[in-house]
Scaffold this active site. Sequence first.
Site, PDB file in Angstrom:
ATOM      1  N   GLY A  87       0.835  -1.186   0.000  1.00  0.00           N
ATOM      2  CA  GLY A  87       0.000   0.000   0.000  1.00  0.00           C
ATOM      3  C   GLY A  87       0.876   1.244   0.000  1.00  0.00           C
ATOM      4  N   ARG A  88       0.314   2.352   0.462  1.00  0.00           N
ATOM      5  CA  ARG A  88       1.091   3.593   0.507  1.00  0.00           C
ATOM      6  C   ARG A  88       1.888   3.746   1.796  1.00  0.00           C
ATOM      7  NH1 ARG A  88      -2.082   8.342  -0.081  1.00  0.00           N
ATOM      8  NH2 ARG A  88      -4.021   7.210   0.006  1.00  0.00           N
ATOM      9  N   GLU A  91       5.976   3.802   1.970  1.00  0.00           N
ATOM     10  CA  GLU A  91       6.753   4.942   1.473  1.00  0.00           C
ATOM     11  C   GLU A  91       7.097   5.934   2.572  1.00  0.00           C
ATOM     12  OE1 GLU A  91       3.292   7.944  -0.258  1.00  0.00           O
ATOM     13  OE2 GLU A  91       4.245   6.518  -1.611  1.00  0.00           O
ATOM     14  N   CYS A 117       4.142  -6.331  -2.240  1.00  0.00           N
ATOM     15  CA  CYS A 117       3.785  -5.130  -2.984  1.00  0.00           C
ATOM     16  C   CYS A 117       4.814  -4.015  -2.776  1.00  0.00           C
ATOM     17  CB  CYS A 117       2.359  -4.709  -2.609  1.00  0.00           C
ATOM     18  SG  CYS A 117       1.608  -3.529  -3.740  1.00  0.00           S
ATOM     19  N   HIS A 118       4.431  -2.921  -2.108  1.00  0.00           N
ATOM     20  CA  HIS A 118       5.357  -1.830  -1.821  1.00  0.00           C
ATOM     21  C   HIS A 118       6.118  -2.051  -0.516  1.00  0.00           C
ATOM     22  CE1 HIS A 118       2.934   0.050  -4.946  1.00  0.00           C
ATOM     23  NE2 HIS A 118       3.861   0.986  -5.048  1.00  0.00           N
ATOM     24  N   TYR A 137       5.863  -4.957  -6.136  1.00  0.00           N
ATOM     25  CA  TYR A 137       5.034  -4.372  -7.174  1.00  0.00           C
ATOM     26  C   TYR A 137       5.984  -3.837  -8.256  1.00  0.00           C
ATOM     27  CZ  TYR A 137       1.442  -1.817  -9.579  1.00  0.00           C
ATOM     28  OH  TYR A 137       0.588  -1.377 -10.551  1.00  0.00           O
TER      29      TYR A 137
END
Length: 193
Positions: A87-88, A91, A117-118, A137
Site C-alpha cells: 500500500g502507501r 513509502e 507489494c510496496h 510491485y
Amino acid sequence: MKKILVLAGDYVEDYEVMVPFQMLLMLGYAVDAVCPGKKPGDVVRTAIHDFEGDQTYSEKRGHNFSINCDFDKVNTADYVGLVIPGGRAPEYLRLNPRILEIVREFDAAQKPIAAVCHGPQILVSAGVLKNRTCTAYPAVKPDVVDAGAKWGEFNETLTNAVVDGHIVTAPAWPAHPAWIAAFAKLLGAKISI
C-alpha cells in the site's frame, strides 16, 4: 504462543494487512500489529488497490484496521517473524528510524520476513536486500535493483512469491496463496485441521 509482528500505517493495502493477520491467527500465532505514533485500540485507514486494466492499480478507501500493540514497546526478540504489507504506508514508514532498526534486527537474527507489494521499499531502506533475489510491485523494481538485489521474475497475474533465505516477497495481494504459504513454511508452521 509464538508471536508475529506486523508493521502497519495509514493507507496500508487492505487485503495485504488483513489477510495475513487473519491467516497467521488461524495458524495459531499471536499477531501484534503496530504503527508508529499509534497505540492499541487506534486504527489505521486502509486502501484497496485493484488491477482493473489501467496502466497502474486503482485505489479506493478500504476498512479501518485496529492496532493491537504499542509500537514503542516492540522488542524483536519476542517475535518469530515479521510481516510488511504494501500500500502507501511503506513509502513513509521507511522514514522512521525504529522501523528500519526492527527490520535489521529481524534480518540479523535470520528470522522470517514477509514483504508484499510496496513493502519491499522498507527492506530497501533498511539495507537488507544487497545480493538477494526478491520481487515487489513492478513500480518498485528500480528501488530493489538499485539496492543491489536481483529482481525475481513475476508472472503477469502477480500471483507468485520469491523466497531467498529467510525473506519471502510477492508483487501484490493476488499472490497471497503463494506468499503466505512460503512464509508459513519458513516459520515451520503446521496446519492441524
